[in-house]
Design a protein around this motif. Structure first.
Motif, PDB file in Angstrom:
ATOM      1  N   PHE A 130      -4.514  -5.434   3.544  1.00  0.00           N
ATOM      2  CA  PHE A 130      -5.425  -4.575   3.200  1.00  0.00           C
ATOM      3  C   PHE A 130      -6.698  -4.236   4.183  1.00  0.00           C
ATOM      4  O   PHE A 130      -7.415  -5.871   4.406  1.00  0.00           O
ATOM      5  N   CYS A 131      -7.214  -3.378   4.741  1.00  0.00           N
ATOM      6  CA  CYS A 131      -7.999  -2.944   5.545  1.00  0.00           C
ATOM      7  C   CYS A 131      -7.913  -1.557   5.913  1.00  0.00           C
ATOM      8  O   CYS A 131      -7.100  -0.318   6.083  1.00  0.00           O
ATOM      9  N   CYS A 182      -4.922  -6.560  10.254  1.00  0.00           N
ATOM     10  CA  CYS A 182      -4.809  -6.729   9.322  1.00  0.00           C
ATOM     11  C   CYS A 182      -3.948  -7.847   8.605  1.00  0.00           C
ATOM     12  O   CYS A 182      -2.891  -7.567   7.919  1.00  0.00           O
ATOM     13  N   VAL A 183      -4.628  -8.466   8.632  1.00  0.00           N
ATOM     14  CA  VAL A 183      -3.864 -10.269   8.998  1.00  0.00           C
ATOM     15  C   VAL A 183      -5.019 -11.477   7.495  1.00  0.00           C
ATOM     16  O   VAL A 183      -4.254 -12.062   7.744  1.00  0.00           O
ATOM     17  N   THR A 184      -6.095 -10.358   6.825  1.00  0.00           N
ATOM     18  CA  THR A 184      -6.965 -11.462   6.511  1.00  0.00           C
ATOM     19  C   THR A 184      -7.119 -11.353   4.945  1.00  0.00           C
ATOM     20  O   THR A 184      -6.983 -12.189   3.733  1.00  0.00           O
ATOM     21  N   LEU A 211       3.555  -8.633   2.281  1.00  0.00           N
ATOM     22  CA  LEU A 211       2.687  -9.509   3.539  1.00  0.00           C
ATOM     23  C   LEU A 211       3.227  -9.097   4.539  1.00  0.00           C
ATOM     24  O   LEU A 211       3.386  -9.531   5.668  1.00  0.00           O
ATOM     25  N   CYS A 212       4.127  -7.338   4.575  1.00  0.00           N
ATOM     26  CA  CYS A 212       4.925  -7.187   5.405  1.00  0.00           C
ATOM     27  C   CYS A 212       4.552  -6.612   6.764  1.00  0.00           C
ATOM     28  O   CYS A 212       5.428  -6.074   8.048  1.00  0.00           O
ATOM     29  N   ASN A 213       3.545  -5.594   6.020  1.00  0.00           N
ATOM     30  CA  ASN A 213       2.370  -4.621   7.477  1.00  0.00           C
ATOM     31  C   ASN A 213       1.993  -5.868   8.524  1.00  0.00           C
ATOM     32  O   ASN A 213       0.435  -5.127   8.342  1.00  0.00           O
ATOM     33  N   ALA A 214       1.819  -6.722   9.133  1.00  0.00           N
ATOM     34  CA  ALA A 214       0.690  -7.567   9.371  1.00  0.00           C
ATOM     35  C   ALA A 214       1.429  -7.714  10.845  1.00  0.00           C
ATOM     36  O   ALA A 214      -0.115  -7.367  11.749  1.00  0.00           O
ATOM     37  N   SER A 215       2.039  -6.414  11.448  1.00  0.00           N
ATOM     38  CA  SER A 215       2.121  -6.225  12.844  1.00  0.00           C
ATOM     39  C   SER A 215       2.882  -4.256  12.987  1.00  0.00           C
ATOM     40  O   SER A 215       3.327  -4.495  12.218  1.00  0.00           O
ATOM     41  N   ASP A 216       2.975  -4.275  14.352  1.00  0.00           N
ATOM     42  CA  ASP A 216       3.495  -2.646  14.341  1.00  0.00           C
ATOM     43  C   ASP A 216       4.740  -2.856  13.864  1.00  0.00           C
ATOM     44  O   ASP A 216       5.446  -1.633  14.220  1.00  0.00           O
TER      45      ASP A 216
END
Length: 115
Positions: A25-26, A33-35, A89-94
């Motif tokens: 989330f950010c 957004c990985v924290t 947590l699959c939305n760590a990258s594009d």
């Protein structure tokens, strides 16, 4: 029979446990957004929005209802990409769409090699 066991095991391993999907989330960050994480409501998916304009890149990530995942906004002078996925947590990258294709690809390779 072995193929059925592999198929069922793959489905179990690729499924998310329960309805409590965890996503990064950010809002309006200049870095990936990985924290921070957020727990989505039932039926929501993880999203990543990437905006590129004037040599700068911005990111937003979190939870979306599935219908919002099909929207590709148009912003004059900017490139906007919306990606959704449905594993923790699959939305760590594009490259979030890769997780949706991984299981069928692995099954195809399995059948090509062992059948």
């Amino acid at each position: 029979m072995n193929c059925l066991v592999v198929l069922v095991a793959g489905l179990i391993l690729s499924a998310s446990p329960g309805n409590a999907l965890q996503c990064y989330f950010c809002l309006g960050s200049t870095q990936r957004c990985v924290t921070n994480t957020v727990t989505c409501s039932a039926g929501e998916r993880c999203y990543l929005v990437t905006v590129e304009a004037a040599g700068a890149t911005g990111y937003s990530a979190g939870c979306f209802p599935p219908a919002a995942c099909n929207v590709q906004p148009t912003v004059p002078g900017a490139s906007v990409s919306v990606s959704c996925c449905d594993t923790d947590l699959c939305n760590a990258s594009d490259q979030v769409k890769l997780s949706l294709l991984l299981f069928p690809a692995l099954v195809s390779v399995w059948f090509a090699i062992f059948m």
